[in-house]
Design a protein around this motif. Structure first.
Motif, PDB file in Angstrom:
ATOM      1  N   ILE A 266     -40.943 116.531 -42.983  1.00 46.76           N
ATOM      2  CA  ILE A 266     -39.515 116.640 -42.116  1.00 46.76           C
ATOM      3  C   ILE A 266     -39.855 115.109 -41.124  1.00 46.76           C
ATOM      4  CG2 ILE A 266     -39.785 118.810 -41.390  1.00 46.76           C
ATOM      5  CD1 ILE A 266     -36.490 118.682 -41.203  1.00 46.76           C
ATOM      6  N   VAL A 267     -39.033 114.611 -40.631  1.00 47.29           N
ATOM      7  CA  VAL A 267     -38.811 114.097 -39.273  1.00 47.29           C
ATOM      8  C   VAL A 267     -37.770 114.106 -38.600  1.00 47.29           C
ATOM      9  CG1 VAL A 267     -40.241 111.458 -40.345  1.00 47.29           C
ATOM     10  CG2 VAL A 267     -37.727 111.600 -40.787  1.00 47.29           C
ATOM     11  N   LYS A 268     -37.568 113.517 -37.300  1.00 47.96           N
ATOM     12  CA  LYS A 268     -36.881 113.995 -36.254  1.00 47.96           C
ATOM     13  C   LYS A 268     -35.651 112.435 -36.706  1.00 47.96           C
ATOM     14  CE  LYS A 268     -37.737 112.615 -31.922  1.00 47.96           C
ATOM     15  NZ  LYS A 268     -37.615 112.036 -31.126  1.00 47.96           N
ATOM     16  N   GLY A 269     -34.436 113.101 -37.202  1.00 51.81           N
ATOM     17  CA  GLY A 269     -33.316 112.499 -36.499  1.00 51.81           C
ATOM     18  C   GLY A 269     -32.425 112.457 -35.236  1.00 51.81           C
TER      19      GLY A 269
ATOM     20  N   PHE B  87     -40.461 117.625 -33.452  1.00 54.60           N
ATOM     21  CA  PHE B  87     -40.500 116.523 -35.178  1.00 54.60           C
ATOM     22  C   PHE B  87     -40.945 115.429 -34.701  1.00 54.60           C
ATOM     23  CE2 PHE B  87     -36.717 119.633 -35.774  1.00 54.60           C
ATOM     24  CZ  PHE B  87     -37.537 120.085 -36.999  1.00 54.60           C
ATOM     25  N   PRO B  88     -41.851 114.926 -35.772  1.00 55.51           N
ATOM     26  CA  PRO B  88     -42.373 113.609 -35.856  1.00 55.51           C
ATOM     27  C   PRO B  88     -41.140 112.357 -36.101  1.00 55.51           C
ATOM     28  CG  PRO B  88     -43.093 113.752 -38.180  1.00 55.51           C
ATOM     29  CD  PRO B  88     -42.228 115.337 -37.099  1.00 55.51           C
ATOM     30  N   ASP B  89     -41.013 110.713 -36.150  1.00 54.20           N
ATOM     31  CA  ASP B  89     -40.811 110.356 -35.627  1.00 54.20           C
ATOM     32  C   ASP B  89     -40.616 109.487 -37.009  1.00 54.20           C
ATOM     33  OD1 ASP B  89     -39.558 109.783 -33.595  1.00 54.20           O
ATOM     34  OD2 ASP B  89     -41.431 108.959 -32.512  1.00 54.20           O
ATOM     35  N   SER B  90     -41.850 109.475 -37.944  1.00 58.57           N
ATOM     36  CA  SER B  90     -42.148 109.687 -39.579  1.00 58.57           C
ATOM     37  C   SER B  90     -43.600 109.497 -39.694  1.00 58.57           C
ATOM     38  CB  SER B  90     -42.735 107.656 -38.886  1.00 58.57           C
ATOM     39  OG  SER B  90     -43.371 107.489 -38.469  1.00 58.57           O
ATOM     40  N   VAL B  91     -42.967 109.984 -41.165  1.00 52.88           N
ATOM     41  CA  VAL B  91     -44.047 110.433 -42.144  1.00 52.88           C
ATOM     42  C   VAL B  91     -44.807 109.480 -43.214  1.00 52.88           C
ATOM     43  CG1 VAL B  91     -45.029 112.658 -43.508  1.00 52.88           C
ATOM     44  CG2 VAL B  91     -43.411 113.039 -41.641  1.00 52.88           C
ATOM     45  N   ILE B  92     -46.178 110.277 -43.385  1.00 58.32           N
ATOM     46  CA  ILE B  92     -47.277 108.463 -44.590  1.00 58.32           C
ATOM     47  C   ILE B  92     -47.628 110.226 -44.871  1.00 58.32           C
ATOM     48  CG2 ILE B  92     -49.022 107.222 -45.358  1.00 58.32           C
ATOM     49  CD1 ILE B  92     -47.896 106.365 -42.505  1.00 58.32           C
ATOM     50  N   VAL B  93     -47.710 109.986 -46.621  1.00 56.27           N
ATOM     51  CA  VAL B  93     -48.000 111.122 -47.756  1.00 56.27           C
ATOM     52  C   VAL B  93     -47.885 110.379 -48.898  1.00 56.27           C
ATOM     53  CG1 VAL B  93     -47.123 113.232 -48.911  1.00 56.27           C
ATOM     54  CG2 VAL B  93     -46.149 112.946 -46.111  1.00 56.27           C
ATOM     55  N   GLU B  94     -49.621 110.875 -48.958  1.00 56.39           N
ATOM     56  CA  GLU B  94     -49.553 110.316 -50.396  1.00 56.39           C
ATOM     57  C   GLU B  94     -48.952 111.478 -51.966  1.00 56.39           C
ATOM     58  OE1 GLU B  94     -51.250 107.603 -52.106  1.00 56.39           O
ATOM     59  OE2 GLU B  94     -51.968 106.665 -50.167  1.00 56.39           O
ATOM     60  N   VAL B  95     -48.754 110.836 -52.358  1.00 57.78           N
ATOM     61  CA  VAL B  95     -48.190 112.212 -53.433  1.00 57.78           C
ATOM     62  C   VAL B  95     -48.073 111.465 -54.674  1.00 57.78           C
ATOM     63  CG1 VAL B  95     -46.179 113.141 -55.017  1.00 57.78           C
ATOM     64  CG2 VAL B  95     -46.189 112.891 -52.389  1.00 57.78           C
ATOM     65  N   GLY B  96     -49.900 111.729 -55.365  1.00 56.24           N
ATOM     66  CA  GLY B  96     -50.442 111.375 -56.416  1.00 56.24           C
ATOM     67  C   GLY B  96     -51.144 109.430 -56.432  1.00 56.24           C
ATOM     68  N   SER B  97     -50.848 108.811 -56.387  1.00 50.84           N
ATOM     69  CA  SER B  97     -50.822 107.789 -56.562  1.00 50.84           C
ATOM     70  C   SER B  97     -49.838 106.723 -55.657  1.00 50.84           C
ATOM     71  CB  SER B  97     -50.806 106.446 -58.210  1.00 50.84           C
ATOM     72  OG  SER B  97     -49.939 106.486 -58.646  1.00 50.84           O
TER      73      SER B  97
ATOM     74  N   CYS C 166     -35.501 113.932 -44.595  1.00 48.88           N
ATOM     75  CA  CYS C 166     -34.879 112.941 -43.783  1.00 48.88           C
ATOM     76  C   CYS C 166     -34.737 112.802 -41.989  1.00 48.88           C
ATOM     77  CB  CYS C 166     -34.940 111.836 -44.362  1.00 48.88           C
ATOM     78  SG  CYS C 166     -35.558 111.244 -46.195  1.00 48.88           S
ATOM     79  N   GLY C 167     -34.481 113.824 -42.082  1.00 48.85           N
ATOM     80  CA  GLY C 167     -34.138 114.129 -40.288  1.00 48.85           C
ATOM     81  C   GLY C 167     -32.573 114.483 -40.755  1.00 48.85           C
ATOM     82  N   ASP C 168     -31.842 115.251 -39.178  1.00 49.94           N
ATOM     83  CA  ASP C 168     -30.730 115.341 -39.142  1.00 49.94           C
ATOM     84  C   ASP C 168     -30.589 116.226 -39.899  1.00 49.94           C
ATOM     85  OD1 ASP C 168     -30.568 113.378 -36.690  1.00 49.94           O
ATOM     86  OD2 ASP C 168     -28.727 112.809 -38.094  1.00 49.94           O
ATOM     87  N   SER C 169     -31.705 117.675 -39.185  1.00 48.38           N
ATOM     88  CA  SER C 169     -31.428 119.215 -39.928  1.00 48.38           C
ATOM     89  C   SER C 169     -30.744 119.467 -39.309  1.00 48.38           C
ATOM     90  CB  SER C 169     -33.426 119.700 -40.339  1.00 48.38           C
ATOM     91  OG  SER C 169     -33.822 119.646 -39.101  1.00 48.38           O
TER      92      SER C 169
END
Length: 168
Positions: free
Chosen positions: A47-50, A58-68, A30-33
């Motif tokens: 990963i997103v940008k913190g 790094f993107p500001d947000s991520v949308i991912v489908e995991v399972g349903s 969730c960022g600040d790596s």
């Protein structure tokens, strides 16, 4: 299904390596790596940008489908998450997200609001409020189970939310 979530590792490659080595259907940061976008350690990690990340790839947000489940991840600093959950909640509704992952506060927690699971995994290196460094494991079938674990891989606390299948 099972996902691993970490945040706010602030340059500590050792914890990112240890947490990302765990078996899961997906791994999130969730960022600040404070790592470079092309660091090999981040391969296969969503990963997103913190606010402390200097690499603007790094993107500001991520949308991912995991399972349903539709998972939306942000760092949280642009959504005022230290003060209120409302901006995250309203945006999650707009996106149709089932799970929202965020960091920034360095304090772990999980909450279900109107069928949407919100999880902050805490910080793997710089926790606040006297808590220990943590990351989260989220599992679901008919129920959500969120395990907050320390860097010794011991469960600190478990949150179980029952009967979530197609809740919304």
């Amino acid at each position: 299904m099972r996902v691993i979530v970490m945040s706010d590792s602030h340059g500590d490659k050792e914890t990112v390596n240890a947490v990302s080595a765990l078996q899961a259907d997906a791994i999130f940061h969730c960022g600040d790596s404070e790592l470079a976008w092309d660091d090999t350690l981040l391969t296969n990690i969503h990963i997103v940008k913190g606010n402390c990340d200097r690499d603007h790839r790094f993107p500001d947000s991520v949308i991912v489908e995991v399972g349903s489940k539709k998972i939306w991840m942000v760092h949280g600093h642009e959504h005022d998450c230290k003060r209120t959950m409302l901006p995250l909640y309203y945006h999650a509704l707009e996106l149709g997200a089932d799970i929202v992952l965020f960091g920034h506060s360095h304090s772990y927690g999980a909450e279900l609001r109107d069928g949407i699971l919100f999880v902050n995994p805490g910080s793997t290196i710089l926790p606040r409020e006297g808590k220990q460094p943590t990351f989260a494991e989220i599992e679901w079938e008919d129920n959500y189970r969120v395990y907050f674990k320390n860097m010794s891989m011991e469960t600190v606390i478990t949150v179980e939310i029952k009967n979530i299948a197609n809740n919304r």
